[in-house]
Design a protein around this motif. Structure first.
Motif, mmCIF file in Angstrom:
data_model
loop_
_atom_site.group_PDB
_atom_site.id
_atom_site.type_symbol
_atom_site.label_atom_id
_atom_site.label_comp_id
_atom_site.label_asym_id
_atom_site.label_seq_id
_atom_site.Cartn_x
_atom_site.Cartn_y
_atom_site.Cartn_z
ATOM 1 N N LYS A 96 0.842 -1.207 0.000
ATOM 2 C CA LYS A 96 0.000 0.000 0.000
ATOM 3 C C LYS A 96 0.879 1.260 0.000
ATOM 4 O O LYS A 96 0.632 2.215 -0.745
ATOM 5 C CB LYS A 96 -0.909 -0.015 1.233
ATOM 6 C CG LYS A 96 -1.909 1.141 1.301
ATOM 7 C CD LYS A 96 -2.909 0.902 2.439
ATOM 8 C CE LYS A 96 -3.932 2.026 2.538
ATOM 9 N NZ LYS A 96 -3.376 3.265 3.066
ATOM 10 N N ALA A 97 1.933 1.236 0.815
ATOM 11 C CA ALA A 97 2.840 2.388 0.885
ATOM 12 C C ALA A 97 3.522 2.622 -0.460
ATOM 13 O O ALA A 97 3.677 3.760 -0.912
ATOM 14 C CB ALA A 97 3.882 2.154 1.980
ATOM 15 N N LYS A 98 3.906 1.525 -1.110
ATOM 16 C CA LYS A 98 4.560 1.640 -2.421
ATOM 17 C C LYS A 98 3.597 2.238 -3.444
ATOM 18 O O LYS A 98 3.967 3.091 -4.264
ATOM 19 C CB LYS A 98 5.056 0.264 -2.879
ATOM 20 C CG LYS A 98 5.929 0.320 -4.113
ATOM 21 C CD LYS A 98 6.512 -1.044 -4.451
ATOM 22 C CE LYS A 98 7.416 -0.952 -5.661
ATOM 23 N NZ LYS A 98 8.007 -2.240 -6.038
ATOM 24 N N GLN A 99 2.361 1.782 -3.387
ATOM 25 C CA GLN A 99 1.321 2.286 -4.300
ATOM 26 C C GLN A 99 1.109 3.791 -4.106
ATOM 27 O O GLN A 99 0.817 4.526 -5.051
ATOM 28 C CB GLN A 99 0.014 1.528 -4.013
ATOM 29 C CG GLN A 99 -0.969 1.568 -5.144
ATOM 30 C CD GLN A 99 -2.167 0.653 -4.855
ATOM 31 O OE1 GLN A 99 -2.387 0.217 -3.731
ATOM 32 N NE2 GLN A 99 -2.946 0.381 -5.878
ATOM 33 N N GLU A 100 1.297 4.230 -2.877
ATOM 34 C CA GLU A 100 1.121 5.644 -2.555
ATOM 35 C C GLU A 100 2.359 6.481 -2.882
ATOM 36 O O GLU A 100 2.406 7.673 -2.611
ATOM 37 C CB GLU A 100 0.759 5.798 -1.071
ATOM 38 C CG GLU A 100 -0.633 5.286 -0.739
ATOM 39 C CD GLU A 100 -0.897 5.207 0.762
ATOM 40 O OE1 GLU A 100 0.048 5.459 1.555
ATOM 41 O OE2 GLU A 100 -2.043 4.896 1.139
ATOM 42 N N GLY A 101 3.411 5.795 -3.426
ATOM 43 C CA GLY A 101 4.576 6.536 -3.896
ATOM 44 C C GLY A 101 5.815 6.463 -3.034
ATOM 45 O O GLY A 101 6.822 7.130 -3.320
ATOM 46 N N ALA A 102 5.792 5.653 -1.961
ATOM 47 C CA ALA A 102 6.973 5.543 -1.101
ATOM 48 C C ALA A 102 8.096 4.792 -1.814
ATOM 49 O O ALA A 102 7.847 3.853 -2.577
ATOM 50 C CB ALA A 102 6.614 4.822 0.191
ATOM 51 N N TYR A 103 9.329 5.214 -1.576
ATOM 52 C CA TYR A 103 10.514 4.494 -2.069
ATOM 53 C C TYR A 103 10.884 3.484 -0.992
ATOM 54 O O TYR A 103 11.251 3.851 0.127
ATOM 55 C CB TYR A 103 11.660 5.472 -2.314
ATOM 56 C CG TYR A 103 12.992 4.819 -2.634
ATOM 57 C CD1 TYR A 103 13.163 4.069 -3.793
ATOM 58 C CD2 TYR A 103 14.079 4.960 -1.767
ATOM 59 C CE1 TYR A 103 14.374 3.481 -4.091
ATOM 60 C CE2 TYR A 103 15.298 4.372 -2.060
ATOM 61 C CZ TYR A 103 15.450 3.623 -3.217
ATOM 62 O OH TYR A 103 16.654 3.037 -3.513
ATOM 63 N N ILE A 104 10.740 2.196 -1.314
ATOM 64 C CA ILE A 104 10.994 1.143 -0.326
ATOM 65 C C ILE A 104 12.345 0.497 -0.609
ATOM 66 O O ILE A 104 12.628 0.074 -1.739
ATOM 67 C CB ILE A 104 9.865 0.090 -0.335
ATOM 68 C CG1 ILE A 104 8.552 0.776 0.044
ATOM 69 C CG2 ILE A 104 10.175 -1.035 0.640
ATOM 70 C CD1 ILE A 104 7.335 -0.072 -0.088
#
Length: 458
Positions: A96-104
């Motif tokens: 979900k965080a990645k979908q929201e644009g976070a760089y993981i």
């Protein structure tokens, strides 16, 4: 092409950054990110009382803390997320965080990306730590400023500013660390691959694919060192982007590391006799041959020889503990898979009293029974897997009529006491569990040190 660390310094400044897991390796990372100007929030499943002073220290440094069972529910609105290695990238909160644009990312990915020194990466189901340590010792013996990290040593990313182009870095890399990597070390070593960590990986295919990331992003100038005698590893030769060098304990190779007339060779050069290697077991001979292949272009044969003759091994790996009443005790707590236990058993010249069992990684034990029974005088089983391991030996009895005496116990102390009762003068007792430790101990080191403490009190 290596990136300049100044890029990362500029990138991370003022970024809203999450670090998932406040374990020993992530604490220096948090301090490092703070020093680079990141705005850090630290996440952990433990609560404040479990973290103790660590929580208090981070609060004083203005690190926000998100703690407790539901800690991942708040993994929102971050620009950068450093995940702990064992956390799967398809974890719904990360997804979900990645979908929201976070760089993981992870500490190890960023370190390899920006490290100015040449990086040696070592992976495999067994033998990683010993091979990593041998490579480190040979390079250091030659005179290089050498750093060691990954699964062992100290976290290296916070020390990246101190590293120079001419230094060497040696990393032990697990399948968890490799799973999300999109960068590979210049020199990669795969010691062997057998079923492991199937409690975390979906299946064997995913586990193998994770291991392949150690070389997948290499270039034509890179080197890949592969085990000729492991079918899975040997099949990777054609996939290598750069050069391949192989090692074998069973056949003479035109080039690479191999055994010939009981001598260890690298290409045409004899390094030492097998009897001169201080640590026992053919698996350790293979670890040396793998290391020779990795360092051949940068050191002398004499450097290899010196380490082979001097190296006494790493704690918890077929480590001699003590002789009591004529019985020798060995600590092989690192053996967290059946194949690693088998390697340890083969290092002894006679059948041993084996203490095994532990946390269930969802891997089968048939191979331990089928290939190990000749090396086991008696089997003492403990932990979550004791009935599963017994089942493999019961199957052997039903199918081949081979019976190994088995004793079931409830603790490591009881296992040692029972082993002592069964042992005759001249026997060998080894803790080589074929399982992880998490059912009874936090890690294999604690398990091994507990074993050594119990034995020292005999």
């Amino acid at each position: 092409m290596k990136k300049n660390f100044e890029e990362f310094r500029r990138f991370i400044k003022d970024k809203k950054t999450a670090v998932v897991g406040i374990g020993v390796s992530n604490r220096p990372l948090i301090d490092f990110l703070l020093s680079l100007g990141a705005k850090v929030t630290a996440f952990d499943k433990k609560n404040e009382s479990q973290l103790g002073e660590i929580a208090e220290e981070f609060r004083k440094k203005n690190v926000k803390l998100v703690l407790g069972e539901d800690y991942l529910h708040n993994l929102n609105d971050f620009q950068v997320i450093f995940k702990t290695p064992s956390m799967r990238i398809d974890n719904p909160y990360l997804a979900k965080a990645k979908q929201e644009g976070a760089y993981i990312t992870s500490e190890m990915e960023e370190f390899i990306k920006y490290c100015p020194a040449e990086v040696y990466g070592v992976t495999g189901s067994d033998g990683k730590t010993t091979t990593t340590t041998i490579i480190y010792n040979i390079l250091r013996n030659h005179g290089y400023k050498t750093w060691v990290g990954g699964n062992i040593g100290t976290p290296l990313f916070p020390q990246i500013d101190k590293m120079k182009n001419e230094d060497k870095v040696v990393l032990e890399l697990s399948s968890f660390q490799l799973m999300t990597m999109d960068v590979s070390p210049e020199i990669a070593v795969i010691t062997n691959i057998s079923p492991n960590h199937l409690d975390i990986h979906k299946d064997m295919k995913e586990y193998i694919n994770a291991k392949k990331n150690i070389f997948r992003y290499q270039d034509k100038n890179s080197l890949l060192v592969l085990n000729r005698e492991n079918d899975i590893v040997n099949s990777m030769v054609s996939e290598a982007p750069g050069s391949v060098r192989q090692f074998s304990s069973k056949r003479i190779l035109n080039k690479g590391g191999y055994l010939k007339n009981n001598n260890l060779y690298i290409d045409d050069d004899e390094v030492c006799k097998i009897g001169e290697v201080r640590i026992r077991g053919m698996h350790n001979v293979e670890n040396f041959l793998a290391a020779f292949c990795a360092v051949e272009d940068y050191v002398d044969v004499e450097d290899m020889r010196k380490v082979a003759l001097d190296f006494q091994g790493v704690e918890h790996r077929c480590e001699f503990v003590k002789t009591v009443d004529g019985v020798k005790y060995y600590n092989d707590s690192i053996a967290s898979s059946p194949t690693r236990t088998l390697a340890g058993l083969r290092a002894f010249e006679k059948p041993v009293i084996l203490i095994a069992g532990g946390y269930d990684k969802k891997i089968p034990f048939d191979v331990l029974a089928e290939e190990g029974y000749k090396k086991i005088k008696a089997l003492i089983l403990m932990g979550d897997t004791k009935y599963k391991i017994k089942g493999a030996f019961d199957k052997l009895k039903d199918e081949k009529g081979v019976e190994v005496p088995i004793t079931m116990v409830d603790s490591l102390r009881e296992a040692v006491e029972r082993a002592r009762q069964l042992a005759d003068k001249g026997d060998i007792i080894t803790l080589s569990p074929a399982c992880a430790s998490f059912d009874m101990f936090p890690n294999f080191e604690v398990r091994g040190r507990n074993f050594k403490k119990i034995v020292s009190e005999l």
